[in-house]
Design an enzyme around this catalytic site. Sequence first.
Site, PDB file in Angstrom:
ATOM      1  N   ASP A 118       0.820  -1.206   0.000  1.00 61.69           N
ATOM      2  CA  ASP A 118       0.000   0.000   0.000  1.00 61.69           C
ATOM      3  C   ASP A 118       0.858   1.262   0.000  1.00 61.69           C
ATOM      4  OD1 ASP A 118      -2.711   1.303   0.480  1.00 61.69           O
ATOM      5  OD2 ASP A 118      -1.632   1.999   2.260  1.00 61.69           O
ATOM      6  N   GLU A 134       1.107  -0.507  -5.230  1.00 62.73           N
ATOM      7  CA  GLU A 134       0.040   0.483  -5.363  1.00 62.73           C
ATOM      8  C   GLU A 134       0.700   1.860  -5.451  1.00 62.73           C
ATOM      9  OE1 GLU A 134      -3.584   2.852  -3.288  1.00 62.73           O
ATOM     10  OE2 GLU A 134      -1.673   2.428  -2.346  1.00 62.73           O
TER      11      GLU A 134
END
Length: 547
Positions: free
Chosen positions: A231, A273
């Site tokens: 993330d 990401e």
Amino acid sequence: MFKSPISYKPDEELFSPITKHTNEQDPLWYKHAVLYEVHVRAFCDSNEDGKGDFQGLAEKIPYLRKLGVTCLWLLPFFDSPLKDDGYDIRDYYKVHPDFGDIDDFKWFLKVAHSNGLRVVIELIMNHTSDQHFWFQESKKDKIDKVTGEINKYRDYYVWNKDDNRYLGTRIIFIDTEKSNWSYDEQRGEYYWHRFFSHQPDLNYDNEDVEKEMIEVARYWLKLGVDGFRADAVPYLYEREGTSNENLPETHQFFKRLRAIMDKEYPGTILLSEANQLPKEASQYFGVGDEFHLSFNFPVMPRLFIALRKQDRTPIVEVMNQTPDIPQNCQWVIFLRNHDELTLEMVSPEDRDYMWAEFAKDIRMRCNLGIRRRLFPLLDGHRQEVELLNALLLSLPGSPVIYYGDEIGMGDNVYLGDRNGVRTPMQWSIDRNGGFSRADPPLLYLPINSDPLYGYQSVNVEQQERLKYSFLNWMRSIIQVRQKHKGSLVFCNPECNIHILSFLRILPYSPFPSTNIVPSSEVIAPMQSNTIVNEETLIGPSLTRQLI
């Protein structure tokens, strides 16, 4: 006119049990994966407490296998105060009690692997919850007044005496945050956070932090997960005079992590990401020694723009801007996910156009994006939804399907933040849509019950009985993709921008002398046909004919 859909019986070779040796024997499995993004607490509640759990998710593995997906991407399930739906981690080594415990996770993983499904989990490395032990200790004095011991956690986060550093850094959550700095009364200093103020950023200039996070990764890999979706990767390091995104130190860190994974857990993967333009995002592949996969974020909004304008140009442009990547790497593409439909990577003009076309109600907007699910985003037009899914499964990259989108679930714009697209899975017309037997007030979020997209109208049980349901269409088209893997070459006629055409080049061909494949595709947004069978694959407005 509809033709009979092809059988969606899964190819058994795709679903042989997953073991350590399976990943080693097929180290490039991720290049042809179809991912399914699912929130554990949203899928199935097994103990009637109103929240989904690992036992419930394990019970639904046969459904996911029948859908044809090959890899599950689990949203955060770690111990957390849940101020940001689990992206605010309090303990990396614990499962949130709502979802079960570590033994429940192990059981789920065993069931998934035995059914041929790989499992990728979140690795949230940029920040923690402000309730994490590390942050609580970081606020304390450098020297313990009682024991005299040095506080090793003092520099685990990014602190400063004032909020005048890194002034050129953009604020990501513009709807809620006015600064990337927040003041802590106990320590008497400001701490740095790229997201919510309750999510302080870790300090990767401290070698102990890097070691801690690598041990977190080792822990879950040892349990048997097949990789991580990392993330918020561009933001790990800070340097004055920069945008504090995509810094060289960030790439160096992930290369070190990749090397460890390749050596100790071969066949496991890292998915980046990085919400960046393709040129910047491609840098996270390194030379095939950093991330295995990376999201190609800019593709998604341009699919919607092209569809609504009936103009292929946005798609062709973004694909032309997408650079070549190492052979052992792959892009990941999607239509919708758990976040807002981000419009950060489009021009201000295109952003205004998207808001005007797809989010006329201000409540549908969030930060620089749109918080809607796929079907309501397209006003419930099934043929347009099929067209976009046909493109998703045809364009270069491993596709992601967001839970519930395979049955056309709707959203709830009256819920706060991005919770409107995170409501419980709709299984049947039973109590709480078959998601849970708990009293409705106990549900983590209310089940969607509006007349158009509510569980009474949209649910798995109903669609499994209907031959031409959207669920069965999705099963069919996923199977076609899995049977015919290949690359794509555009061949657009100059005279008509309303047509997007391309060749699907497969590794085999009935014409050995040309080695060109089996199919040509024409996408004409003005047409509307829906057929799926072995001879032709037509999404509404998409025709693929064997030649």
